[in-house]
Enzyme design. Structure first.
Site, PDB file in Angstrom:
ATOM      1  N   SER A 172      48.144 -16.962 -11.637  1.00 61.51           N
ATOM      2  CA  SER A 172      47.199 -17.485 -12.629  1.00 61.51           C
ATOM      3  C   SER A 172      47.123 -19.007 -12.692  1.00 61.51           C
ATOM      4  CB  SER A 172      47.568 -16.952 -14.018  1.00 61.51           C
ATOM      5  OG  SER A 172      48.918 -17.246 -14.310  1.00 61.51           O
TER       6      SER A 172
ATOM      7  N   ASP B 266      48.552 -22.242 -23.202  1.00 63.64           N
ATOM      8  CA  ASP B 266      48.844 -20.972 -23.868  1.00 63.64           C
ATOM      9  C   ASP B 266      50.320 -20.652 -23.693  1.00 63.64           C
ATOM     10  OD1 ASP B 266      49.121 -20.085 -21.286  1.00 63.64           O
ATOM     11  OD2 ASP B 266      47.328 -18.843 -21.263  1.00 63.64           O
TER      12      ASP B 266
ATOM     13  N   HIS C 216      50.821 -21.194 -19.564  1.00 60.93           N
ATOM     14  CA  HIS C 216      50.084 -22.086 -18.665  1.00 60.93           C
ATOM     15  C   HIS C 216      49.974 -23.513 -19.192  1.00 60.93           C
ATOM     16  CE1 HIS C 216      48.551 -17.956 -17.832  1.00 60.93           C
ATOM     17  NE2 HIS C 216      48.912 -18.348 -16.632  1.00 60.93           N
TER      18      HIS C 216
END
Ligand SMILES: *[C@@H]1O[C@H](CO)[C@@H](O)[C@H](O)[C@H]1NC(C)=O
Ligand SMILES: *[C@@H]1O[C@H](CO)[C@@H](O)[C@H](O)[C@H]1NC(C)=O
Length: 379
Positions: free
Chosen positions: A45, A343, A346
Site C-alpha cells: 500500500s 492513517d 501510512h
C-alpha cells in the site's frame, strides 16, 4: 551579383534559422524526456495507486478522507495517503511524463497495451512477501511478478522484440516496497489472545521468520531479474513499531520495541541478500533505502523537522486515531503537513516526499550502496 549574394545570405540565414529551430526542438525534447525509459512498481500500500480499487476487499482507499490533498480535485484515487505517495515523487524525480498507471486500470485496454511511456504500477495494498499475508484481500507479490508483470513483459516482447525489450528494461527502474505487512501480521498475531489458541501450532521464532522472509524475497527478485530487471530500488521496512496502530497497543503508548527490532533485522537481511544477488549478477545494480534513521529522527525531534504530531494518525478514530483505516466517518486533522502519519500505518504526503528526496539524493547509510540518482547512471 548583388542579387545572388543576397540569395546566398538569405540561404545562409534561413539554414541558420532552421538550425536554431532544430536546436530548440532538440533541447526542448530532451528536457521533456525522463531520466529512464520507464518505472515498474511492485509492492504494497505504500506504492499502490489504485490497483485495489478493482478488487473486492476491505483494503481500499478510494474514498474520503483519502486524497483530501490530492491535486486540486481532492480526489480519492486509491492511494493510502492524503495526497501523493512515494512513487509519485519518484516519478517526478525521474522526470517521467506521468506517474505509472495502475496495472488493473489498463490491463484490458486493447490498444498499445503496455507501451506506457512511464511504466506500470503493480503494487497492491495489503500484499506481503508471503502469499499468505492478507490472502484473498490483495494481489500477492507473487501474483504481481508471475502473472501481471510477466504478462507485461511478454506483451513488450511481442511489440518490440526480445532485444529491444531487454535494452529498454535494462535502463528502466524497478522499485519494490514489500515486507511491512508480513511483519505487522506477525507482531499483531503475537499480541492477541489468538496467540494462546495457537499455542500448540508451530510459530517461527523472530529470527526464523525474518530469515524466511528475506529468502523468499530473494527468490522473487531473482524471478524479476529473469524477466529483464537490471536496476532495482528497494524500499526497506519503516520502523513499524512507531506506526500509530502498534503504538496504541503498548502500555505507555510508546513505539512497539519488538516490531521496530523486526523491521531493523529485516532491513539487515534484505541488504545482505541484495549484496549476494549483485555478486551473482554483475549486470544488476541496486539501491537499498533504509529510512529508519530519518523517520526515527523525525519522531525524536519533531520541531526541527517541521512536525508537531508524531504519535497519532491524522485520519482515523479511537486511541491515537488508529483503531481503523481512514474512512469518510473518521476524524480528520486540520494540518496534514505537521503530521508524520496519515492513517494508522501510512505516512502523510509530506513524509513520503521527504523520504523519497533522501532516497533519491541522500547519502549512505540511508541509501546503499548508492542512491537512486546514482543508480540511474550506473552501468
Ligand atoms: C539480438 O541480440 C543477439 C545477441 O546480442 C544477436 O545475436 C541477434 O542478432 C539480435 N537479434 C535481433 C533481431 O536484432
Ligand atoms: C501546519 O503546520 C506547519 C508545521 O508545524 C506550519 O508551518 C504551517 O503553517 C501549518 N499550516 C496551517 C495551515 O496551520
Amino acid at each position: 551579383m548583388v542579387s545572388s549574394n543576397g540569395m546566398a545570405i538569405c540561404r545562409a540565414l534561413s539554414s541558420c534559422i532552421l538550425f536554431l529551430a532544430c536546436c530548440w526542438l532538440c533541447v526542448h525534447e530532451a528536457a521533456a524526456e525522463g531520466l529512464v525509459p520507464a518505472l515498474y512498481v511492485l509492492g504494497d500500500s505504500q506504492a499502490d495507486n489504485g490497483n485495489n480499487n478493482h478488487l473486492v476487499t476491505l483494503l481500499r482507499a478510494d474514498f474520503p478522507h483519502n486524497g483530501v490533498d490530492y491535486g486540486r480535485g481532492n480526489k480519492a484515487t486509491g492511494r493510502f495517503s492524503n495526497g501523493k505517495n512515494f512513487v509519485d515523487f519518484l516519478a517526478e524525480h525521474l522526470n517521467l511524463a506521468s506517474t505509472p498507471p495502475p496495472y488493473m486500470s489498463i490491463r484490458n485496454n486493447p490498444s498499445n497495451r503496455f507501451i506506457y511511456p512511464s511504466g506500470v504500477n503493480f503494487a497492491s495494498g495489503g500484499a506481503g512477501v508471503s502469499s499468505e499475508t492478507n490472502k484473498g484481500q490483495c494481489i500477492s507479490f507473487d501474483q504481481q511478478i508471475d502473472q501481471h508483470y510477466s504478462g507485461v513483459y511478454k506483451a513488450l516482447v511481442n511489440q518490440l522484440g526480445q532485444n529491444m525489450t531487454l535494452a529498454r528494461l535494462a535502463k528502466s527502474i524497478f522499485t519494490v516496497a514489500i515486507g511491512g505487512n508480513d511483519i505487522l501480521n506477525y507482531v499483531r498475531g503475537a499480541s492477541r489472545l489468538v496467540r494462546f489458541l495457537r499455542f500448540f501450532r508451530y510459530r517461527p521464532s523472530p529470527e526464523q521468520f525474518i530469515a524466511s522472509l528475506a529468502q523468499s524475497l530473494e527468490g522473487q527478485l531473482e524471478r524479476m531479474y529473469a524477466l529483464g530487471m537490471r536496476k532495482l530500488f528497494v524500499v526497506g521496512a519503516a520502523p513499524l513499531g512507531c506506526c500509530p496502530v502498534l503504538r496504541k497497543g503498548t502500555p505507555r503508548k510508546e513505539c512497539h520495541a519488538e516490531a521496530n527490532e523486526l523491521s531493523a533485522q529485516y532491513n539487515v537481511e534484505v541488504a545482505a541478500r541484495l549484496r549476494d544477488m549483485r555478486a551473482r549478477h554483475p549486470d544488476m545494480r541496486y539501491s537499498f533505502f533504509d529510512g529508519s534513521t530519518a523517520l526515527l529522527d523525525y519522531i525524536k525531534e519533531p520541531k526541527a523537522n517541521g512536525y508537531a504530531v508524531v504519535d497519532r494518525a491524522c485520519c482515523g478514530l479511537g486511541k491515537k486515531n488508529a483503531m481503523f483505516s481512514c474512512t469518510p466517518v473518521s476524524s480528520l486533522c486540520e494540518n496534514r503537513t505537521n503530521h508524520i502519519f496519515w492513517d494508522f500505518v501510512h505516512p502523510t504526503e509530506i513524509t513520503a516526499q521527504k523520504l523519497m528526496a533522501l532516497a533519491f539524493d541522500g547519502p549512505a547509510p540511508l541509501a546503499t550502496p548508492m542512491n537512486v540518482r546514482q543508480l540511474i547512471s550506473a552501468t
